[in-house]
Design a protein around this motif. Structure first.
Motif, PDB file in Angstrom:
ATOM      1  N   ALA A  31      58.582  38.613  46.654  1.00  0.00           N
ATOM      2  CA  ALA A  31      59.266  38.096  45.406  1.00  0.00           C
ATOM      3  C   ALA A  31      58.281  37.656  44.313  1.00  0.00           C
ATOM      4  N   GLN A  32      57.431  36.938  44.902  1.00  0.00           N
ATOM      5  CA  GLN A  32      56.331  36.579  43.568  1.00  0.00           C
ATOM      6  C   GLN A  32      55.337  37.821  43.339  1.00  0.00           C
ATOM      7  N   SER A  33      55.110  38.512  44.410  1.00  0.00           N
ATOM      8  CA  SER A  33      54.268  40.115  43.979  1.00  0.00           C
ATOM      9  C   SER A  33      54.925  40.815  42.898  1.00  0.00           C
ATOM     10  N   ILE A  34      56.094  40.908  43.378  1.00  0.00           N
ATOM     11  CA  ILE A  34      57.087  42.026  42.443  1.00  0.00           C
ATOM     12  C   ILE A  34      56.986  41.435  40.851  1.00  0.00           C
ATOM     13  N   SER A  35      57.181  40.100  40.789  1.00  0.00           N
ATOM     14  CA  SER A  35      57.013  39.762  39.428  1.00  0.00           C
ATOM     15  C   SER A  35      55.497  39.739  38.774  1.00  0.00           C
ATOM     16  N   ASN A  36      54.625  39.858  39.623  1.00  0.00           N
ATOM     17  CA  ASN A  36      53.161  39.951  39.268  1.00  0.00           C
ATOM     18  C   ASN A  36      52.504  41.191  39.190  1.00  0.00           C
ATOM     19  N   SER A  37      53.151  42.163  39.214  1.00  0.00           N
ATOM     20  CA  SER A  37      52.828  43.538  39.207  1.00  0.00           C
ATOM     21  C   SER A  37      52.389  44.307  37.990  1.00  0.00           C
ATOM     22  N   GLY A  38      52.133  43.388  36.973  1.00  0.00           N
ATOM     23  CA  GLY A  38      51.647  44.104  35.639  1.00  0.00           C
ATOM     24  C   GLY A  38      50.330  44.705  35.702  1.00  0.00           C
ATOM     25  N   THR A  39      49.982  45.270  34.529  1.00  0.00           N
ATOM     26  CA  THR A  39      48.535  45.839  34.720  1.00  0.00           C
ATOM     27  C   THR A  39      47.631  45.277  33.860  1.00  0.00           C
ATOM     28  N   TYR A  40      47.885  44.121  33.265  1.00  0.00           N
ATOM     29  CA  TYR A  40      46.854  43.806  32.296  1.00  0.00           C
ATOM     30  C   TYR A  40      46.374  42.121  33.162  1.00  0.00           C
ATOM     31  N   PRO A  41      45.001  41.756  33.046  1.00  0.00           N
ATOM     32  CA  PRO A  41      44.141  42.648  32.672  1.00  0.00           C
ATOM     33  C   PRO A  41      43.845  44.086  33.720  1.00  0.00           C
ATOM     34  N   PRO A  42      43.135  45.199  33.199  1.00  0.00           N
ATOM     35  CA  PRO A  42      42.953  46.211  34.063  1.00  0.00           C
ATOM     36  C   PRO A  42      42.091  45.757  35.256  1.00  0.00           C
ATOM     37  N   HIS A  43      42.199  46.348  36.386  1.00  0.00           N
ATOM     38  CA  HIS A  43      41.350  45.985  37.371  1.00  0.00           C
ATOM     39  C   HIS A  43      41.345  46.852  38.606  1.00  0.00           C
ATOM     40  N   ASN A  44      40.242  46.751  39.379  1.00  0.00           N
ATOM     41  CA  ASN A  44      40.073  47.835  40.519  1.00  0.00           C
ATOM     42  C   ASN A  44      40.051  46.726  41.863  1.00  0.00           C
ATOM     43  N   ILE A  45      40.426  47.468  42.960  1.00  0.00           N
ATOM     44  CA  ILE A  45      40.361  46.465  44.220  1.00  0.00           C
ATOM     45  C   ILE A  45      39.826  47.853  45.118  1.00  0.00           C
ATOM     46  N   TYR A  46      38.595  47.295  45.813  1.00  0.00           N
ATOM     47  CA  TYR A  46      38.276  48.479  46.962  1.00  0.00           C
ATOM     48  C   TYR A  46      37.617  47.476  47.841  1.00  0.00           C
ATOM     49  N   LYS A  47      37.520  48.184  49.039  1.00  0.00           N
ATOM     50  CA  LYS A  47      36.750  47.753  50.323  1.00  0.00           C
ATOM     51  C   LYS A  47      35.447  48.295  50.321  1.00  0.00           C
ATOM     52  N   ASP A  48      34.525  47.356  50.454  1.00  0.00           N
ATOM     53  CA  ASP A  48      32.879  47.609  50.546  1.00  0.00           C
ATOM     54  C   ASP A  48      32.384  47.057  51.973  1.00  0.00           C
ATOM     55  N   GLY A  49      32.256  47.766  53.125  1.00  0.00           N
ATOM     56  CA  GLY A  49      32.222  47.304  54.420  1.00  0.00           C
ATOM     57  C   GLY A  49      33.206  46.331  54.822  1.00  0.00           C
ATOM     58  N   ASN A  50      32.735  45.029  54.980  1.00  0.00           N
ATOM     59  CA  ASN A  50      33.620  43.920  55.471  1.00  0.00           C
ATOM     60  C   ASN A  50      34.165  42.953  54.337  1.00  0.00           C
ATOM     61  N   LYS A  51      33.760  43.492  52.963  1.00  0.00           N
ATOM     62  CA  LYS A  51      34.114  42.650  51.900  1.00  0.00           C
ATOM     63  C   LYS A  51      35.256  43.485  51.139  1.00  0.00           C
ATOM     64  N   HIS A  52      36.120  42.801  50.436  1.00  0.00           N
ATOM     65  CA  HIS A  52      36.873  43.126  49.540  1.00  0.00           C
ATOM     66  C   HIS A  52      36.524  42.774  48.181  1.00  0.00           C
ATOM     67  N   VAL A  53      36.637  43.828  47.293  1.00  0.00           N
ATOM     68  CA  VAL A  53      35.824  43.634  46.001  1.00  0.00           C
ATOM     69  C   VAL A  53      36.997  43.659  44.910  1.00  0.00           C
ATOM     70  N   ILE A  54      37.091  42.790  43.977  1.00  0.00           N
ATOM     71  CA  ILE A  54      37.833  42.982  42.820  1.00  0.00           C
ATOM     72  C   ILE A  54      37.144  42.877  41.462  1.00  0.00           C
ATOM     73  N   GLU A  55      37.343  43.879  40.789  1.00  0.00           N
ATOM     74  CA  GLU A  55      36.760  44.206  39.427  1.00  0.00           C
ATOM     75  C   GLU A  55      37.748  43.871  38.493  1.00  0.00           C
ATOM     76  N   MET A  56      37.594  43.255  37.234  1.00  0.00           N
ATOM     77  CA  MET A  56      38.412  43.052  36.246  1.00  0.00           C
ATOM     78  C   MET A  56      37.694  43.378  35.084  1.00  0.00           C
TER      79      MET A  56
END
Length: 145
Positions: A31-56
């Motif tokens: 329920a919380q995620s659906i209300s949080n699904s906007g696109t601002y600020p633009p961001h990327n999420i990717y996996k780099d080996g064992n790490k998750h990386v968030i870029e905003m």
């Protein structure tokens, strides 16, 4: 073959959940995620080996304008104060395409996830997160007698 199909809203929500690939998310997160699904600020999420990386992309913000907080199973990125433009008059702009508005972005983390690093460089916030498994929970080989 996938026996369960999810609604597009649920699939959008997966963009904010890290390391939940093999777990069923609690309904409150859904329920919380659906209300949080906007696109601002633009961001990327990717996996780099064992790490998750968030870029905003935070053009116009300084590191003093942004707060990054970790709570149990949550990573919160938000502005520190109202970040309205200093000029009350927008008449001086011929075109205003760079948004500098308040935001409050929440990412849901699986258990044992921790922030490894958080830095801001040239308007890009870069957060690295990894799963830290305690020794007692790591797989152990059993000796066969």
């Amino acid at each position: 073959m996938n026996l369960i199909s999810f609604s597009p809203q649920f699939e959008k929500m997966r963009n904010f959940m890290l390391d939940y690939e093999n777990k069923f998310e609690p309904l409150s997160y859904v329920a919380q995620s659906i209300s949080n699904s906007g696109t601002y600020p633009p961001h990327n999420i990717y996996k780099d080996g064992n790490k998750h990386v968030i870029e905003m992309a935070l053009a116009g913000f300084s590191k003093e304008d942004v707060i990054v907080e970790i709570e149990p199973n949550l990573l919160v990125v938000k502005t520190t104060k109202e970040t309205k433009d200093e000029d009350a008059s927008l008449e001086m702009y011929k075109y205003k395409g760079i948004a500098k508005r308040d935001f409050h972005r929440v990412f849901y983390l699986a258990d044992l996830m921790r922030v490894v690093s958080c830095k801001m460089d040239n308007g890009m916030l870069h957060i690295e997160i990894e799963k830290e498994i305690p020794e007692e929970q790591k797989p152990k080989q059993i000796t066969i007698e």
